[in-house]
Design a protein around this motif. Sequence first.
Motif, short mmCIF file in Angstrom:
data_model
loop_
_atom_site.label_atom_id
_atom_site.label_comp_id
_atom_site.label_asym_id
_atom_site.label_seq_id
_atom_site.Cartn_x
_atom_site.Cartn_y
_atom_site.Cartn_z
N ASN A 56 0.85 -1.19 0.00
CA ASN A 56 0.00 0.00 0.00
C ASN A 56 0.88 1.24 0.00
O ASN A 56 2.04 1.21 0.45
CB ASN A 56 -0.91 0.00 1.23
N SER A 57 0.34 2.31 -0.50
CA SER A 57 1.07 3.58 -0.54
C SER A 57 1.26 4.10 0.88
O SER A 57 0.31 4.22 1.65
CB SER A 57 0.29 4.59 -1.37
N THR A 58 2.52 4.43 1.21
CA THR A 58 2.79 5.02 2.52
C THR A 58 2.05 6.34 2.68
O THR A 58 1.51 6.65 3.75
CB THR A 58 4.30 5.23 2.69
N ALA A 59 2.01 7.13 1.61
CA ALA A 59 1.32 8.42 1.67
C ALA A 59 -0.16 8.23 1.97
O ALA A 59 -0.76 9.01 2.72
CB ALA A 59 1.50 9.17 0.35
N LEU A 60 -0.76 7.18 1.37
CA LEU A 60 -2.17 6.92 1.64
C LEU A 60 -2.38 6.59 3.12
O LEU A 60 -3.31 7.10 3.76
CB LEU A 60 -2.65 5.76 0.77
N LEU A 61 -1.53 5.74 3.67
CA LEU A 61 -1.67 5.38 5.08
C LEU A 61 -1.38 6.57 5.98
O LEU A 61 -2.02 6.74 7.03
CB LEU A 61 -0.75 4.21 5.42
N ARG A 62 -0.42 7.42 5.58
CA ARG A 62 -0.14 8.62 6.38
C ARG A 62 -1.35 9.55 6.41
O ARG A 62 -1.58 10.27 7.38
CB ARG A 62 1.06 9.36 5.81
N SER A 63 -2.12 9.56 5.32
CA SER A 63 -3.30 10.43 5.29
C SER A 63 -4.33 9.99 6.32
O SER A 63 -5.19 10.77 6.71
CB SER A 63 -3.92 10.41 3.89
N TYR A 64 -4.24 8.72 6.75
CA TYR A 64 -5.11 8.24 7.82
C TYR A 64 -4.49 8.48 9.20
O TYR A 64 -5.12 8.17 10.22
CB TYR A 64 -5.35 6.74 7.68
N GLY A 65 -3.23 8.94 9.22
CA GLY A 65 -2.55 9.13 10.50
C GLY A 65 -1.77 7.94 10.95
O GLY A 65 -1.45 7.81 12.13
#
Length: 528
Positions: A326-335
């Motif tokens: 999964n995209s790290t940026a996507l997961l970061r957007s969830y915190g």
Amino acid sequence: MEHNSALLYRYSLVILVVGFATPIAIRWITKLPCASFIVDKINPYLIWPSTIGTYHVRPLPWLLGNAPTLGQAWYIGGFLLLNIILSCLSYWPVYPLPHPWGYNKRGEILAYAGYRTGEFAFALLPLTILFAGRNNILLWLTNWSHSTYILLHRWIARLFAIHTILHSIFLWAARVQTGTYNKDVKLPYWQWGIVGTVFVCVMLVFSLLWMRRFSYEVFLIGHIIMAILVIVGSWYHLILRFGKTGTHEYWLYAAFAVWAFDRLLRILRMVKNGVRKATVTEIGSTHVRVEVPGVRFSGKPGFHGYVYFPTLNPLKPWENHPFSINSTALLRSYGIGPHSPGNSLRRSPKEDGKIETKVTESHAHHDPGTTAGITLYVRKSTGMTRLLQKHASLITLLDGPYPNNPPSAVLSCDRLLLIGGGIGITGLLGFFRAHVDVKLAWSVKQIHAAVVQDLESAVSSVSDREIRIGERLDIRALLQQEVQAGYKKVGVVVCGPGALCDDVRAVAASLGRHEKTVFELEVDTFGW
């Protein structure tokens, strides 16, 4: 004799072309106008169900293997029938005229059958290797999954072995009839043929599921070594008998080209991704989160990659495993990440008290100005994964990303139901924002509750969700709710243990046969 030779080459080419082109033809037929209506109707009856009970991802009892689905069985059965028919058709003996090689009528037919089955085995070799590859070109041209091709690889390999064994038996019997066997068996070309046949038989035994489960690394290395010996034996068997005639050996050239193409693309993918240094964060005692910076990935749902950690076990630096990415940026957007909140308390559905789940964080620097990077969640098991622990700079190589099943069909439905079991949630994260109407159902064992805590912010972004810790999901009730809600078409994506995947397949097929709601099923599994 010339007629038999012409048919031998013609039929061999037919087998190769049909085996390769059938998946492409089926893919394009299903894209014809009005085809989707027919496909929706036949899927629950003729495609999704398993051929043996509900077994498919789960192995059969006593580790006898994996039962194909009905859809896969149509290909296997049709291809097997084609091979049988072409192996039996149109033998033209010269009898009652004297045969130049001294055969009587029976011996002549045996010899022709031996040459034909041998040629068929060579024709199947490129297809066998192609279906096993990560860079199988059919993965790009069709909507069939890698797991499907791996299963078909095993069946075509068995057919290759049957042709090889029959080739040996038929020509042995033919030579016995002419009385030349004792002389021929001492010839180098015959002995190399024995080498090839013996290793084909050994590969059959050592490719059984019990061996793959016992030690996959031993199986894989042995499988490659024996495959090389089969090809080398075949090469010398041909060259010492016929020389380079520009006919038989071309099958071996094709097989090597398919293998080399796959290996070259693997290397190029890893070179493109570069040598990375991953941050490893322990999630409880059973899982880790691995963040690999710098890898450009779109974040679209349904991708996996093969990950190498060469320094974890220096004695086996080649060891790698597939993981959903999964995209790290996507997961970061969830915190989610190194600077997300640490520990929290969650209530077990089976206990009245609270239990504490510990998340050990590794605080490494991450560039906030880039969206590059992928994240894996890994359950510590056997092999290299058991060695994973907190690390701020673990050398990592990535072969990928590779697509799983194309998600376009499920994303075009009115409703998207995501069903996960354990670490299978990682195959579903990319779908959370890919559809306007999503429901998530996720079950996790009590011992793995720390993963729920780590992904809590991502999971909370799905308003319609059912999370069970320490309890199983009621699959029939889940899908029945979608039917009762009145949705016309529901996309179902399941990723998790084999039993969960097989249950979802069976229930979706059952409801699809008896309810008005149309289901579109996607089962994300890794075939080995």
